[in-house]
Design an enzyme around this catalytic site. Structure first.
Site, PDB file in Angstrom:
ATOM      1  N   SER A  33       0.837  -1.207   0.000  1.00 30.58           N
ATOM      2  CA  SER A  33       0.000   0.000   0.000  1.00 30.58           C
ATOM      3  C   SER A  33       0.861   1.242   0.000  1.00 30.58           C
ATOM      4  O   SER A  33       0.350   2.330  -0.176  1.00 30.58           O
ATOM      5  CB  SER A  33      -0.901   0.073   1.223  1.00 30.58           C
ATOM      6  OG  SER A  33      -0.857  -1.026   2.023  1.00 30.58           O
TER       7      SER A  33
ATOM      8  N   HIS B 219      -2.628  -3.318  -6.442  1.00 32.12           N
ATOM      9  CA  HIS B 219      -3.078  -2.879  -5.125  1.00 32.12           C
ATOM     10  C   HIS B 219      -4.594  -3.018  -5.003  1.00 32.12           C
ATOM     11  O   HIS B 219      -5.350  -2.269  -5.627  1.00 32.12           O
ATOM     12  CB  HIS B 219      -2.641  -1.416  -4.901  1.00 32.12           C
ATOM     13  CG  HIS B 219      -2.923  -0.931  -3.531  1.00 32.12           C
ATOM     14  ND1 HIS B 219      -3.309   0.353  -3.246  1.00 32.12           N
ATOM     15  CD2 HIS B 219      -2.879  -1.575  -2.336  1.00 32.12           C
ATOM     16  CE1 HIS B 219      -3.488   0.474  -1.950  1.00 32.12           C
ATOM     17  NE2 HIS B 219      -3.232  -0.679  -1.377  1.00 32.12           N
TER      18      HIS B 219
ATOM     19  N   GLU C 173      -5.447  -0.690  -8.154  1.00 37.40           N
ATOM     20  CA  GLU C 173      -4.442   0.236  -8.675  1.00 37.40           C
ATOM     21  C   GLU C 173      -3.314  -0.602  -9.261  1.00 37.40           C
ATOM     22  O   GLU C 173      -2.709  -1.421  -8.562  1.00 37.40           O
ATOM     23  CB  GLU C 173      -3.920   1.138  -7.553  1.00 37.40           C
ATOM     24  CG  GLU C 173      -4.957   2.164  -7.108  1.00 37.40           C
ATOM     25  CD  GLU C 173      -4.483   3.037  -5.945  1.00 37.40           C
ATOM     26  OE1 GLU C 173      -4.810   4.230  -5.937  1.00 37.40           O
ATOM     27  OE2 GLU C 173      -3.805   2.513  -5.033  1.00 37.40           O
TER      28      GLU C 173
ATOM     29  N   ASN D 184      -4.785   5.917  -1.451  1.00 34.16           N
ATOM     30  CA  ASN D 184      -4.232   6.098  -0.101  1.00 34.16           C
ATOM     31  C   ASN D 184      -3.687   7.505   0.105  1.00 34.16           C
ATOM     32  O   ASN D 184      -3.768   8.056   1.211  1.00 34.16           O
ATOM     33  CB  ASN D 184      -3.134   5.071   0.174  1.00 34.16           C
ATOM     34  CG  ASN D 184      -3.697   3.698   0.483  1.00 34.16           C
ATOM     35  OD1 ASN D 184      -4.909   3.540   0.602  1.00 34.16           O
ATOM     36  ND2 ASN D 184      -2.834   2.709   0.603  1.00 34.16           N
TER      37      ASN D 184
HETATM   38  N1  CAA Z   1     -15.356  -9.940   2.876  1.00 31.29           N
HETATM   39  C1  CAA Z   1     -16.218 -10.251   1.899  1.00 31.29           C
HETATM   40  N2  CAA Z   1     -17.384  -9.587   1.709  1.00 31.29           N
HETATM   41  C2  CAA Z   1     -17.697  -8.619   2.571  1.00 31.29           C
HETATM   42  C3  CAA Z   1     -16.856  -8.253   3.632  1.00 31.29           C
HETATM   43  C4  CAA Z   1     -15.642  -8.966   3.768  1.00 31.29           C
HETATM   44  N3  CAA Z   1     -14.768  -8.672   4.722  1.00 31.29           N
HETATM   45  N4  CAA Z   1     -17.433  -7.246   4.321  1.00 31.29           N
HETATM   46  C5  CAA Z   1     -18.598  -6.983   3.704  1.00 31.29           C
HETATM   47  N5  CAA Z   1     -18.746  -7.806   2.664  1.00 31.29           N
HETATM   48  C6  CAA Z   1     -19.841  -7.834   1.713  1.00 31.29           C
HETATM   49  C7  CAA Z   1     -21.090  -8.335   2.356  1.00 31.29           C
HETATM   50  O1  CAA Z   1     -21.191  -9.746   2.271  1.00 31.29           O
HETATM   51  C8  CAA Z   1     -22.142  -7.635   1.539  1.00 31.29           C
HETATM   52  O2  CAA Z   1     -22.314  -8.320   0.323  1.00 31.29           O
HETATM   53  P1  CAA Z   1     -23.752  -8.443  -0.364  1.00 31.29           P
HETATM   54  O3  CAA Z   1     -24.255  -7.035  -0.576  1.00 31.29           O
HETATM   55  O4  CAA Z   1     -23.445  -9.175  -1.637  1.00 31.29           O
HETATM   56  O5  CAA Z   1     -24.605  -9.201   0.579  1.00 31.29           O
HETATM   57  C9  CAA Z   1     -21.532  -6.297   1.182  1.00 31.29           C
HETATM   58  O6  CAA Z   1     -20.129  -6.473   1.318  1.00 31.29           O
HETATM   59  C10 CAA Z   1     -21.994  -5.185   2.112  1.00 31.29           C
HETATM   60  O7  CAA Z   1     -21.658  -5.578   3.433  1.00 31.29           O
HETATM   61  P2  CAA Z   1     -22.519  -5.264   4.729  1.00 31.29           P
HETATM   62  O8  CAA Z   1     -23.966  -5.119   4.356  1.00 31.29           O
HETATM   63  O9  CAA Z   1     -22.152  -6.234   5.785  1.00 31.29           O
HETATM   64  O10 CAA Z   1     -21.932  -3.924   5.254  1.00 31.29           O
HETATM   65  P3  CAA Z   1     -21.874  -2.522   4.597  1.00 31.29           P
HETATM   66  O11 CAA Z   1     -22.978  -2.279   3.622  1.00 31.29           O
HETATM   67  O12 CAA Z   1     -21.713  -1.634   5.752  1.00 31.29           O
HETATM   68  O13 CAA Z   1     -20.527  -2.574   3.745  1.00 31.29           O
HETATM   69  C11 CAA Z   1     -18.212  -2.227   3.510  1.00 31.29           C
HETATM   70  C12 CAA Z   1     -19.321  -2.888   4.336  1.00 31.29           C
HETATM   71  C13 CAA Z   1     -18.229  -2.827   2.103  1.00 31.29           C
HETATM   72  C14 CAA Z   1     -16.908  -2.546   4.201  1.00 31.29           C
HETATM   73  C15 CAA Z   1     -18.507  -0.687   3.420  1.00 31.29           C
HETATM   74  O14 CAA Z   1     -18.657  -0.180   4.699  1.00 31.29           O
HETATM   75  C16 CAA Z   1     -17.403   0.078   2.715  1.00 31.29           C
HETATM   76  O15 CAA Z   1     -17.376   0.183   1.500  1.00 31.29           O
HETATM   77  N6  CAA Z   1     -16.480   0.676   3.509  1.00 31.29           N
HETATM   78  C17 CAA Z   1     -15.329   1.430   2.994  1.00 31.29           C
HETATM   79  C18 CAA Z   1     -14.178   0.494   2.857  1.00 31.29           C
HETATM   80  C19 CAA Z   1     -12.927   1.173   2.360  1.00 31.29           C
HETATM   81  O16 CAA Z   1     -12.769   2.380   2.344  1.00 31.29           O
HETATM   82  N7  CAA Z   1     -11.962   0.347   1.911  1.00 31.29           N
HETATM   83  C20 CAA Z   1     -10.663   0.844   1.479  1.00 31.29           C
HETATM   84  C21 CAA Z   1      -9.717   0.957   2.629  1.00 31.29           C
HETATM   85  S1  CAA Z   1      -8.113   1.473   2.123  1.00 31.29           S
HETATM   86  C22 CAA Z   1      -7.372   0.073   1.579  1.00 31.29           C
HETATM   87  O17 CAA Z   1      -7.842  -1.003   1.687  1.00 31.29           O
HETATM   88  C23 CAA Z   1      -6.049   0.265   0.915  1.00 31.29           C
HETATM   89  C24 CAA Z   1      -4.881   0.130   1.755  1.00 31.29           C
HETATM   90  O18 CAA Z   1      -3.802  -0.014   1.191  1.00 31.29           O
HETATM   91  C25 CAA Z   1      -4.887   0.239   3.204  1.00 31.29           C
END
Ligand code: CAA
Length: 574
Positions: free
Chosen positions: A121, A142, A154, A192
């Protein structure tokens, strides 16, 4: 023609590696998933089992298809099992020596045309690439957490990456159902680099006591439509990863705003790494659980309404020049069944000075002043901050009864209006952020009485608005966190690192933002963003908060966004 890659490997089966293995297997690829020992491999397998199990229970995956997905992943502790892989993604922890160790081993084990991808990352892909004997076949791939959900990949090309390798990986990402964005090798890449400045800023805001943890999370969800607030997201990403990403960004930019906030480094040192350890900013029911349980630090979100004064009638004061600032609030107060008295204050030409000192603004009112004098709470439109708004507060301080809560709506500081009123403890700020009345920032200045703020919070509850409590700082919570992120996006365009489309795709597809920053700037208005950023910079004098020159130039050129038909993009009149 890009090469079709079918035999792939993943090294490192933490949250990201296990998620990437699942993504590959779901797309029909044959996957070798490797980690150092049996325990790590078991955790990786459990992760994939849990994730696919959840998909089945939600009716998103057929049980037979799940079996097929699982059968396509071979879990192993033997790196040699990767000898036939056409592409391997390393997703081991974010430490250079670990990653170079894995890449060197892969370089020895895999055939010369195997593509070695890193999910780093923050580390330089170029520096990792040159430690192998095949830098042209090393690339960044990424993924975003959770990998099965977030659509962005990415694809990080270095100056030595072979064009055919970029093409192959782009095609693979598309086949996985992802959207690849091809970019150069710079700390934080696109997403990021824009995300972590904001996250770090949120931590500093919390640490300074300007607003609470839950309040900041709520403000960003309701005020900006983000899927998660910054602390919930930091816990999802992992505090250790956040520190690593910020450290690398700081080393490259020397921007103090990227230096990891001390609270982050302390949580990392204490092993409070977020969801994966069961405790980070929040406490979770168990490691890897998303269920938050209250802990000792959990305050009443938004502050309490305890001690609120009764509100039986509400006065509304618009002032010429910003008469519409309280319209939405007034309608909501009326809809809640509270009697409303509206008056308009006209700020006219200054009266001649009666003695030495400044001339006083001539203030005239239209509307039933005697009813206004009886109101328990008065909403004053202070949105556009017309010159002389202090005179309105001074007049209201005399006109209304002691204890009447005077509410300054809008974005400006509260303390100056509080002082002008002559009854500073009765003055509270109220900023309704976001597209509807769902979020209300209730602002206490250094002299606001807790009961006065509680009265406004109780009113918000009656209006159905979710109140968050915050200190009287430029931008309160939402603007203070949103506009620097937008400004950073402008700087990225200015530096020609990425274009508007790639930046918007990164934030919507990688982080689930409802709108990308460039599109949002055009919607909000570049002039509005510039003014907000100027206020933040004026308060902090932080060089990293200085408005981007490109933003200033576009505003000067009259390219203000959708309103003027032209901003970062053209907006033809419909
Ligand atoms: N693994 C697999 N599927 C998952 C999951 C996981 N850990 N968490 C959630 N899901 C799936 C669920 O099964 C659900 O799927 P369906 O719609 O097909 O049933 C869907 O995602 C939505 O999940 P929830 O209803 O449980 O929860 P939500 O609507 O609150 O969504 C979230 C959860 C997708 C995490 C949402 O909150 C989100 O988009 N958050 C932002 C995440 C983000 O910013 N990620 C980037 C971080 S930075 C990074 O990763 C880069 C780095 O280098 C650090």
């Amino acid at each position: 023609m890009p090469r079709e890659l079918n035999e792939v490997g993943v090294v490192g089966l933490g949250t990201m590696g296990a998620g990437i293995a699942e993504v590959f297997a779901r797309a029909g690829l044959s996957v070798t998933a490797v980690d150092v020992d049996d325990a790590a491999v078991r955790r990786g397998r459990e992760h994939v089992d849990g994730s696919t199990g959840r998909a089945v229970s939600r009716g998103r995956l057929d049980p037979a298809d799940r079996d097929a997905v699982l059968s396509r992943i071979r879990f192993t502790t033997g790196m040699d099992d990767l000898a036939a892989a056409e592409l391997v993604v390393e997703a081991v922890p974010e430490r250079r020596e670990l990653k170079t160790g894995v890449l060197s081993a892969l370089d020895r084990i895999c055939p010369p045309d195997t593509i070695l991808a890193t999910n780093t990352s923050s580390l330089s892909v170029t520096e990792l690439a040159v430690t192998t004997g095949r830098p042209g076949a090393v690339i960044g791939m990424h993924f975003f957490n959770p990998a099965p959900v977030m659509k962005l990949v990415e694809v990080v090309r270095t100056v030595v990456t072979e064009p055919s390798v970029v093409e192959d990986v782009e095609a693979l990402a598309t086949r996985l159902g992802k959207v690849p964005v091809v970019i150069g090798d710079r700390a934080g890449f696109v997403a990021n680099a824009l995300l972590f400045g904001y996250l770090n800023h949120a931590v500093a805001m919390y640490d300074s006591g300007s607003a609470g943890r839950e309040d900041i999370d709520t403000a960003m969800r309701l005020g900006c439509g983000l899927p998660m607030g910054p602390f919930a997201l930091l816990d999802l990403i992992g505090i250790d990863t956040a520190v690593e990403v910020l450290d690398t960004m700081y080393r490259q930019s020397s921007d103090r705003l990227h230096a990891p906030s001390p609270l982050l480094t302390q949580l990392a040192a204490a092993g409070m790494l977020g969801r994966k350890t069961g405790r980070g900013f929040y406490t979770y029911a168990a490691p890897h659980s998303a269920e938050v349980v209250p802990d000792a630090q959990t305050p009443a979100p938004g502050g309490t309404a305890e001690g609120a004064r009764p509100v039986r009638s509400v006065g509304v004061v618009g002032s010429a020049g910003c008469a519409s600032g309280t319209d939405r609030l007034t309608a909501a107060v009326e809809a809640a069944g509270l009697p409303v008295t509206s008056v308009i204050a006209f700020l006219g030409e200054p009266a001649p000075p009666s003695g030495p000192g400044d001339a006083e603004l001539r203030l005239r009112w239209t509307g039933p002043l005697e009813d206004l004098a009886q109101a328990d709470l008065v909403l004053v439109s202070a949105d556009a901050r017309p010159e002389g708004i202090g005179a309105v507060f001074a007049a209201l301080g005399e006109l209304t009864r002691p204890g009447t809560v005077l509410v300054a709506t809008g974005r400006g500081p509260v303390v100056d209006l509080a002082v002008a009123s002559g009854r500073p403890s009765d003055v509270v700020g109220l900023h309704v952020a976001g597209p509807d009345l769902r979020l209300a920032e209730v602002v206490s200045s250094v002299v606001t009485a807790p009961e006065a703020a509680a009265t406004v919070r109780a009113l918000c509850a009656r209006l159905g608005a979710h109140a968050v409590a915050c200190a009287d700082r430029a931008g309160f919570v939402v603007d203070a966190l949103l506009f620097p992120y937008l400004n950073d996006a402008v700087r990225m365009i200015e530096a020609r690192y990425a274009g508007a489309d790639d930046i918007d795709a990164a934030m919507t597809l990688g982080c689930g933002y409802p709108t990308g920053p460039v599109a949002l700037l055009d919607e909000i208005g570049l002039d509005v963003a510039l003014a907000a950023q100027q206020r933040l910079y004026a308060e902090s004098r932080e060089p990293g908060l200085a408005p981007a020159p490109l933003l200033q130039q576009l505003v000067t050129a009259g390219h203000l966004g959708r309103r003027t038909g032209r901003g970062f993009r053209d907006h033809p009149a419909r």
